[in-house]
Design an enzyme around this catalytic site. Structure first.
Site, PDB file in Angstrom:
ATOM      1  N   VAL A  23      65.323  60.080  61.539  1.00 35.64           N
ATOM      2  CA  VAL A  23      66.197  58.973  61.916  1.00 35.64           C
ATOM      3  C   VAL A  23      67.541  59.184  61.218  1.00 35.64           C
ATOM      4  O   VAL A  23      67.576  59.395  59.998  1.00 35.64           O
ATOM      5  CB  VAL A  23      65.601  57.610  61.493  1.00 35.64           C
ATOM      6  CG1 VAL A  23      66.566  56.469  61.815  1.00 35.64           C
ATOM      7  CG2 VAL A  23      64.252  57.387  62.164  1.00 35.64           C
ATOM      8  N   PHE A  24      68.651  59.118  61.989  1.00 35.38           N
ATOM      9  CA  PHE A  24      69.991  59.241  61.418  1.00 35.38           C
ATOM     10  C   PHE A  24      70.581  57.855  61.231  1.00 35.38           C
ATOM     11  O   PHE A  24      70.690  57.082  62.178  1.00 35.38           O
ATOM     12  CB  PHE A  24      70.892  60.077  62.329  1.00 35.38           C
ATOM     13  CG  PHE A  24      72.300  60.221  61.804  1.00 35.38           C
ATOM     14  CD1 PHE A  24      72.573  60.997  60.693  1.00 35.38           C
ATOM     15  CD2 PHE A  24      73.350  59.573  62.441  1.00 35.38           C
ATOM     16  CE1 PHE A  24      73.874  61.128  60.212  1.00 35.38           C
ATOM     17  CE2 PHE A  24      74.650  59.701  61.979  1.00 35.38           C
ATOM     18  CZ  PHE A  24      74.915  60.478  60.858  1.00 35.38           C
ATOM     19  N   GLY A  25      70.962  57.551  59.993  1.00 33.64           N
ATOM     20  CA  GLY A  25      71.623  56.283  59.683  1.00 33.64           C
ATOM     21  C   GLY A  25      73.064  56.527  59.309  1.00 33.64           C
ATOM     22  O   GLY A  25      73.373  57.462  58.566  1.00 33.64           O
ATOM     23  N   TYR A  26      73.953  55.667  59.804  1.00 35.48           N
ATOM     24  CA  TYR A  26      75.386  55.829  59.525  1.00 35.48           C
ATOM     25  C   TYR A  26      76.044  54.541  59.063  1.00 35.48           C
ATOM     26  O   TYR A  26      77.223  54.529  58.707  1.00 35.48           O
ATOM     27  CB  TYR A  26      76.118  56.346  60.766  1.00 35.48           C
ATOM     28  CG  TYR A  26      76.007  55.413  61.957  1.00 35.48           C
ATOM     29  CD1 TYR A  26      76.941  54.411  62.177  1.00 35.48           C
ATOM     30  CD2 TYR A  26      74.949  55.538  62.850  1.00 35.48           C
ATOM     31  CE1 TYR A  26      76.823  53.554  63.259  1.00 35.48           C
ATOM     32  CE2 TYR A  26      74.829  54.690  63.931  1.00 35.48           C
ATOM     33  CZ  TYR A  26      75.766  53.709  64.131  1.00 35.48           C
ATOM     34  OH  TYR A  26      75.649  52.855  65.197  1.00 35.48           O
ATOM     35  N   GLY A  27      75.310  53.447  59.047  1.00 29.93           N
ATOM     36  CA  GLY A  27      75.853  52.145  58.640  1.00 29.93           C
ATOM     37  C   GLY A  27      74.845  51.451  57.759  1.00 29.93           C
ATOM     38  O   GLY A  27      74.426  51.985  56.736  1.00 29.93           O
ATOM     39  N   SER A  28      74.403  50.272  58.179  1.00 28.38           N
ATOM     40  CA  SER A  28      73.492  49.481  57.355  1.00 28.38           C
ATOM     41  C   SER A  28      72.158  50.181  57.108  1.00 28.38           C
ATOM     42  O   SER A  28      71.495  49.893  56.108  1.00 28.38           O
ATOM     43  CB  SER A  28      73.253  48.113  57.983  1.00 28.38           C
ATOM     44  OG  SER A  28      72.595  48.240  59.228  1.00 28.38           O
ATOM     45  N   GLU A 101      67.933  47.122  66.461  1.00 30.61           N
ATOM     46  CA  GLU A 101      69.152  47.619  67.098  1.00 30.61           C
ATOM     47  C   GLU A 101      69.245  47.326  68.594  1.00 30.61           C
ATOM     48  O   GLU A 101      70.336  47.336  69.152  1.00 30.61           O
ATOM     49  CB  GLU A 101      69.281  49.131  66.871  1.00 30.61           C
ATOM     50  CG  GLU A 101      69.209  49.555  65.417  1.00 30.61           C
ATOM     51  CD  GLU A 101      70.369  49.062  64.569  1.00 30.61           C
ATOM     52  OE1 GLU A 101      71.451  48.773  65.124  1.00 30.61           O
ATOM     53  OE2 GLU A 101      70.198  48.950  63.344  1.00 30.61           O
TER      54      GLU A 101
END
Length: 145
Positions: A23-28, A101
């Site tokens: 899983v790629f996270g870029y914010g919260s 999301e």
């Protein structure tokens, strides 16, 4: 050699890479993933950049005055975090992420995508090198709130 198996959640096949969901996270998701994972790694996603490009009343603001939220938009690159989730927990984690999301209702701010993401702490050559297919959520450019 990479091997992939698929897991269908909300009718979208998701590749498991070496027995794990990435899983790629870029914010919260970076500071509050909300799901169990075996590891996290600095990462770079090419072809998308992080920007305040979406109006939302679910994540910020109200229906009368929506707030601006971050999304992955086309072009550039984005640093973030790759989370490794054991394959046995993949379906549960995807349900959680989709509920977070992609909530039911009229506001469809993001689309779930599987994109190639590079681990920045992986060796450049040999085992573990290169990129992994990772689930991430990109801006829905058709969302007109």
């Amino acid at each position: 050699m990479q091997t992939f198996s698929s897991l269908a959640v909300r009718e979208i096949p998701v590749p498991l890479h070496d027995g794990a969901l990435w899983v790629f996270g870029y914010g919260s998701l970076i500071w509050r993933p909300g799901f169990a994972h075996e590891g996290s790694h600095p990462a770079l996603l090419s072809g998308f950049h992080r920007r305040f490009c979406l109006w939302s009343h679910r994540y910020r603001g109200t229906p009368e005055a929506p707030g601006l939220v971050l999304g992955l938009d086309r072009g550039g690159a984005c640093r973030g975090v790759l989370f490794r989730v054991p394959g046995a927990a993949a379906a549960e984690v995807l349900r959680y992420l989709d509920d977070r999301e992609l909530p039911d209702g009229a506001e469809v701010v993001y689309h779930r995508r599987v994109l190639r993401v590079r681990r920045l702490d992986a060796p450049r050559h040999g085992p573990g090198a290169g990129t992994v297919p990772a689930v991430t959520y990109v801006a829905n450019r058709d969302c007109r709130l």
